[in-house]
Design an enzyme around this catalytic site. Structure first.
Site, PDB file in Angstrom:
ATOM      1  N   ALA A 229       0.828  -1.205   0.000  1.00  0.00           N
ATOM      2  CA  ALA A 229       0.000   0.000   0.000  1.00  0.00           C
ATOM      3  C   ALA A 229       0.862   1.254   0.000  1.00  0.00           C
ATOM      4  CB  ALA A 229      -0.927   0.009   1.217  1.00  0.00           C
ATOM      5  N   HIS A 230       0.346   2.300  -0.662  1.00  0.00           N
ATOM      6  CA  HIS A 230       0.984   3.607  -0.626  1.00  0.00           C
ATOM      7  C   HIS A 230       0.985   4.118   0.810  1.00  0.00           C
ATOM      8  CE1 HIS A 230       1.571   7.930  -1.325  1.00  0.00           C
ATOM      9  NE2 HIS A 230       2.064   7.597  -2.503  1.00  0.00           N
ATOM     10  N   PRO A 231       2.039   4.822   1.239  1.00  0.00           N
ATOM     11  CA  PRO A 231       2.104   5.239   2.644  1.00  0.00           C
ATOM     12  C   PRO A 231       1.050   6.259   3.053  1.00  0.00           C
ATOM     13  CG  PRO A 231       3.927   6.174   1.403  1.00  0.00           C
ATOM     14  CD  PRO A 231       3.285   5.164   0.520  1.00  0.00           C
TER      15      PRO A 231
END
Length: 401
Positions: A229-231
């Protein structure tokens, strides 16, 4: 005429990072003359298994198309004299050796400026020519560990992971290619060459980019994220469908709104907990499990069709075979085909670097050279006669027959 056909680079390169960088320049027309040490059996990439044939391998073929090869031991007096003659004809000397080796071989600008004041000396080393690690060998795995990459790759709580491809090596090659072009441009403008001190370590650390800025400026602690996942952007990650995986990326608010329509969940769009990027990030643990439940109810294809129609960033998670046979890969002319005496028809990947209008035909490519295949030709172009070449060969400067 290709844009770099008037550029000549003398290269003491080996393995992956260095040859990867110069191959892009070769495809754009630059003449890359690989100097291979006959005492060491040439570029070590020639022996990388599992696909080898004599002094060649499919690994070597992947990084050295469109180049020339000469055997030359630059540590001998005779070899050094030949090397200096090559430098007089060249724009750059390019190497990827350990940080202390360029000085030992005499391939820095201070060593060569009397030979050719316009020469560019570009060294891509593991750790650079300065600093406490400058004499250490640098390899992609090592740099991914030191550069913090492995702490960020993989699932939370799992073992440290490297990226699949050797991205520090390949990004280092791109950095070297950019530096070479910039320095050659400057030398032609000003009449004075320079050193380019590049390193895989610098490359790896610099590619931490915005998480590093967040950390150093705002105290952010980079960490692994579940399912890649993107941060901070939610949802932007891999999701499991009923028959495989796909990536969905809501990098703009409009994509999130469209996704809720595809999911047939208007209530998610109306929920104040999920109204903005910041809201969805704050309530990630409430939103993502519900999205995962929804995506598991249909196949990858069933999800991709409406998302493509809605222009939502998405893709199936493919294997290598799937990527190489994608119609877009073929339409973009990314596959090079060359004929080889031992391997037959070699199919490898072309450079993504392009100069020319969309759809313009790219120049034909040729296989990586046999070790020393161009030695006599290059020496004759320098003005050496057969007697001189024979004497050099007998001295061992070109290797023993």
């Amino acid at each position: 005429m290709r844009p770099l056909e008037d550029v000549r680079i003398i290269s003491l390169e080996q393995y992956g990072a260095g040859p990867f960088g110069s191959m892009h320049l070769a495809e754009l027309g630059a003449e890359i003359i690989k100097i291979e040490d006959p005492a060491a059996g040439g570029d070590v990439g020639r022996t990388i298994p599992p696909y080898t044939a004599g002094a060649d391998s499919l690994f070597f073929q992947s990084f050295n198309r469109d180049k020339s090869s000469i055997t030359l031991d630059v540590r001998t007096a005779e070899g050094q004299a030949v090397f200096h003659d090559l430098v007089r004809t060249a724009d750059a000397v390019y190497s990827n050796l350990r940080g202390d080796v360029p000085a030992k071989l005499g391939i820095r600008y201070d060593d060569l400026k009397e030979v050719n004041p316009r020469i560019v000396c570009c060294s891509l080393t593991g750790f650079g020519m300065t600093g406490p690690r400058s004499e250490e060998p640098g390899y992609d795995y090592v740099l991914q560990a030191l550069g913090g990459w492995m702490s960020l790759t993989g699932e939370p709580g799992g073992a440290p992971q490297k990226t699949g491809p050797s991205l520090v090596d390949y990004c280092g090659g791109y950095v070297a290619a950019i530096s070479l072009l910039g320095a050659i441009h400057g030398a032609r403008r000003d009449g004075v060459g320079t050193d380019c001190d590049l390193s895989l370590y610098d490359t790896a650390v610099s590619l931490l980019t915005y998480p590093a800025t967040w950390h150093m400026t705002a105290g952010y602690s980079p960490a692994r994220t579940r399912h890649s996942a993107h941060p901070s952007l939610v949802p932007f990650q891999a999701f499991e469908a009923s028959d495989g995986w796909l990536v969905v990326g809501c990098a703009k608010e409009k994509f999130w709104q469209r996704l809720t329509v595809v999911l047939e969940r208007p209530d998610l769009a109306a929920d104040p907990r999920f109204a903005t990027f910041a809201d969805r990030a704050e309530h990630r643990d409430e939103l993502v499990p519900e999205l995962e439940r929804l995506f598991r109810t249909r196949t990858v294809a069933d999800w991709l069709a409406p998302m493509y129609a809605a222009s939502i960033p998405c893709a199936p998670v493919r294997d290598v075979a799937g990527a190489l046979t994608d119609p877009h890969t073929l339409e973009r002319d990314l596959i090079a085909e060359t004929d080889h005496d031992a391997f037959g028809r070699i199919r490898s990947l072309r450079s993504p670097v392009r100069v020319g209008p969309p759809g313009d035909d790219r120049a034909p490519t040729r296989p990586a050279p046999a070790m020393g295949a161009d030695t006599d030709r290059v020496l004759r172009e320098l003005g050496y006669d057969d007697t001189t070449i024979t004497t050099l060969r007998e001295s061992g400067a070109l290797g023993k027959d």
